[in-house]
Motif scaffolding. Structure first.
Motif: not given
Length: 124
Positions: A2-6, A38, A65-67, A94
């Motif tokens: 998983t990766t963090s995104y906005e 998240d 914002n999420y993963t 992110q």
């Protein structure tokens, strides 16, 4: 992995509060179905746009914002592109915040004196 995104998206300004909440819930559920976690949602409210988009001068800004796995982004953005309530969207990956070890002072190389050249032979 998983990766963090906005994701920031702009909804039409003529939507009512209930319609805005429905749109937020719709995209939140779509991401959850794709494996996102998240989630943090921020309703930034109605703001004036820098330029006219689809004949609208204002828009309702939503930040999300999420993963999620990388495969979740394409269906999410496709749903936004096909929706008439979303006038603009942008998803940004992110950077991972890695813990960096404290910088240690590097040892400065000490200069070693070069050996003196041998004396020249004396000439008579």
């Amino acid at each position: 992995m998983t990766t963090s995104y906005e994701t920031m998206y702009i909804l039409r300004p003529d939507l009512g509060d209930e319609q805005v909440e429905q749109a937020i819930t719709k995209y939140q559920n779509l991401l959850r179905d794709q494996g996102a976690q998240d989630m943090q949602i921020q309703n930034r409210g109605k703001r004036r746009l820098a330029y006219e988009i689809k004949k609208h001068r204002d828009g309702i800004y939503i930040q999300l914002n999420y993963t999620a796995p990388a495969t979740a982004i394409a269906p999410f953005e496709r749903a936004m592109r096909l929706s008439e309530e979303v006038i603009r969207y942008l998803t940004v990956k992110q950077e991972a915040e890695e813990e960096k070890p404290p910088k240690e002072e590097k040892e400065k190389p000490t200069k070693v004196a070069a050996p003196a050249p041998p004396p020249a032979p004396a000439t008579v």
